[in-house]
Design an enzyme around this catalytic site. Structure first.
Site, PDB file in Angstrom:
ATOM      1  N   GLU A 181      84.997  62.571   1.485  1.00 14.38           N
ATOM      2  CA  GLU A 181      84.836  63.870   2.285  1.00 14.38           C
ATOM      3  C   GLU A 181      83.599  63.922   3.337  1.00 14.38           C
ATOM      4  OE1 GLU A 181      84.241  66.371  -1.117  1.00 14.38           O
ATOM      5  OE2 GLU A 181      86.264  66.055  -1.881  1.00 14.38           O
ATOM      6  N   GLU A 215      94.929  62.992  -5.128  1.00 17.06           N
ATOM      7  CA  GLU A 215      94.717  64.130  -6.242  1.00 17.06           C
ATOM      8  C   GLU A 215      95.528  65.362  -6.138  1.00 17.06           C
ATOM      9  OE1 GLU A 215      90.260  64.921  -5.527  1.00 17.06           O
ATOM     10  OE2 GLU A 215      90.044  62.934  -4.908  1.00 17.06           O
TER      11      GLU A 215
HETATM   12  C1  XIL Z   1      86.365  66.575  -9.906  1.00 18.57           C
HETATM   13  C2  XIL Z   1      86.504  66.319 -11.173  1.00 18.57           C
HETATM   14  O1  XIL Z   1      87.924  66.642 -11.843  1.00 18.57           O
HETATM   15  C3  XIL Z   1      85.604  67.375 -12.174  1.00 18.57           C
HETATM   16  O2  XIL Z   1      85.829  66.858 -13.513  1.00 18.57           O
HETATM   17  C4  XIL Z   1      84.272  67.167 -11.820  1.00 18.57           C
HETATM   18  O3  XIL Z   1      83.417  68.013 -12.391  1.00 18.57           O
HETATM   19  C5  XIL Z   1      84.051  67.515 -10.191  1.00 18.57           C
HETATM   20  O4  XIL Z   1      84.952  66.478  -9.479  1.00 18.57           O
HETATM   21  N1  XIL Z   1      87.623  65.985  -4.949  1.00 18.57           N
HETATM   22  C6  XIL Z   1      87.410  64.730  -5.385  1.00 18.57           C
HETATM   23  C7  XIL Z   1      87.335  64.519  -7.048  1.00 18.57           C
HETATM   24  O5  XIL Z   1      87.295  63.723  -4.736  1.00 18.57           O
HETATM   25  O6  XIL Z   1      86.382  63.514  -7.308  1.00 18.57           O
HETATM   26  C8  XIL Z   1      86.994  65.798  -7.665  1.00 18.57           C
HETATM   27  O7  XIL Z   1      86.890  65.734  -9.001  1.00 18.57           O
HETATM   28  C9  XIL Z   1      87.692  66.864  -7.103  1.00 18.57           C
HETATM   29  C10 XIL Z   1      87.428  67.325  -5.781  1.00 18.57           C
END
Ligand code: XIL
Length: 371
Positions: free
Chosen positions: A156, A261
């Site tokens: 990011e 994701e």
């Molecule tokens: C999220 C997790 O799913 C949660 O449990 C945590 O509280 C916050 O992070 N982008 C990403 C992930 O790259 O690491 C994030 O994961 C969601 C958004």
């Protein structure tokens, strides 16, 4: 006569057993012909304490990623003090279950302790932050050498308009922090794959900026193997033609494309909501949480159609995509029950709250069989 009936019996058994093998096959048996398919695991799951999740993993997935425990905060809570215990359990789990492991993530402005950017009362200097990035990346990549297939090296770094995110990394080092992290990771493990990962990758300005960054890294002799499109999507966003254009553009830059994701948010959200910045947060209101007792049939149908259109995209681009990774096993595990509004009931994954496979899973498998 006897010979004929025996032959017919053998043929029948063959047909029956192959169709029951078909019924038994999981996502990895069919989609796995083209790309890795997997999920993130929460800490409870990677410690082997969620048997029902493990049954799903064994049947459907061939790759996993840690939802949280390999991020900078959990791994290096205090400068120079590394805690690999939870992540080592995950490594053991992957070996026991024959899974590939993706490392997530080395450098990210979220879930990172404050000490990283500070020097006493003031901000860290260029030199100090460079040193800290190198030390963190080197220690972590070295520790997991031979255990991780590839790393999300930077997560990011780019905004929706294509500019660099004004994170503390950028504010102190400018865009150089990206190259510093990739170089350190490659030096620590020349065999490991290195990725850039981000959300809202369908947005044209962001897509172009990511491509520029990939090309620049390559021109400067920096290894980058893949681009991860997080794909926290909704029922109507992103527009799939933009999403597909990004898959094509990243592939044209000569990197692997990964869907990293994936989840589908079915809940209504405030107008200002967008992307997947984890610091977005809105106060709970009943109207943002309409499906506490289950999804109405029309929404259920819309959700299934959305899953199928997404996997149709992955099927069309199956030769460019090297991994599709869901962000959670079953609906109640999803971070989307708590973000960007706490306390909601969401339905973003392929397995329901009872760990039952949703009907769309078989349809996805059929799609990849070309049926
Ligand atoms: C999220 C997790 O799913 C949660 O449990 C945590 O509280 C916050 O992070 N982008 C990403 C992930 O790259 O690491 C994030 O994961 C969601 C958004």
């Amino acid at each position: 006569m006897y010979r004929w009936s025996r032959l017919i019996l053998i043929l029948l058994c063959g047909i029956l057993s192959s169709s029951s093998a078909e019924a038994r096959s999981g996502l990895k048996d069919v989609l796995g012909r083209y790309f890795l398919i997997g999920s993130c695991l929460n800490h409870h799951q990677s410690a082997g304490r969620d048997e029902r999740a493990t049954r799903i993993v064994d049947r459907h997935f061939n790759v996993v990623v840690a939802e949280n425990i390999m991020k900078p905060g959990p791994l290096e809570p205090r400068e120079g003090e590394f805690d690999f215990r939870a992540a080592d359990e995950l490594v053991a789990y992957t070996r026991q279950h024959g899974l590939a492991l993706t490392g997530h993530c080395l450098i990210w402005h979220s879930q990172i302790p404050d000490w990283f950017f500070r020097d006493g009362e003031g901000p860290a200097s260029r030199e100090l932050l460079t040193e800290r990035i190198r030390r963190h990346v080197t220690a972590v990549v070295t520790h997991f050498k031979g255990k991780v297939k590839g790393w999300d090296v930077v997560n990011e770094a780019i905004e929706w308009d294509g500019s660099y995110r004004r994170s503390p990394f950028y504010n102190i080092l400018g865009e150089d922090f990206i190259e510093i992290a990739f170089r350190a990771a490659h030096e620590a493990d020349p065999d490991v794959e290195l990725y850039y990962n981000d959300y809202s990758m369908d947005i044209p300005a962001k897509r172009q900026a990511v491509c520029r960054m990939v090309r620049r890294l390559k021109e400067r002799g920096v290894r980058i193997d893949g681009v991860g499109m997080q794909s926290h999507v909704g029922l109507v966003y992103p527009r799939l033609n933009d999403y597909e254009a990004s898959i094509d553009s990243f592939a044209a830059c000569g990197v692997k494309v990964m869907i990293t994701e994936l989840d589908v948010n079915v809940l209504p959200n405030p107008d200002q909501f967008g992307g997947a910045a984890i610091d977005q947060s809105y106060e709970y209101r009943q109207k943002w949480n309409p499906y506490t007792e289950g999804l109405p049939a029309d929404v259920e149908k819309q959700l299934e159609e959305r899953w199928l259109s997404l996997f149709e995209v992955y099927y069309r681009h199956r030769h460019q995509i090297s991994r599709v990774n869901l962000w959670g096993i079953a609906d109640h595990h999803s971070w989307l029950n708590g973000w960007p509004i706490p306390g909601r009931t969401n339905y973003p994954l392929l397995f329901d709250r009872e760990y039952r496979e949703k009907p769309v899973v078989k349809k996805i498998i059929a799609l990849f069989r070309g049926q």
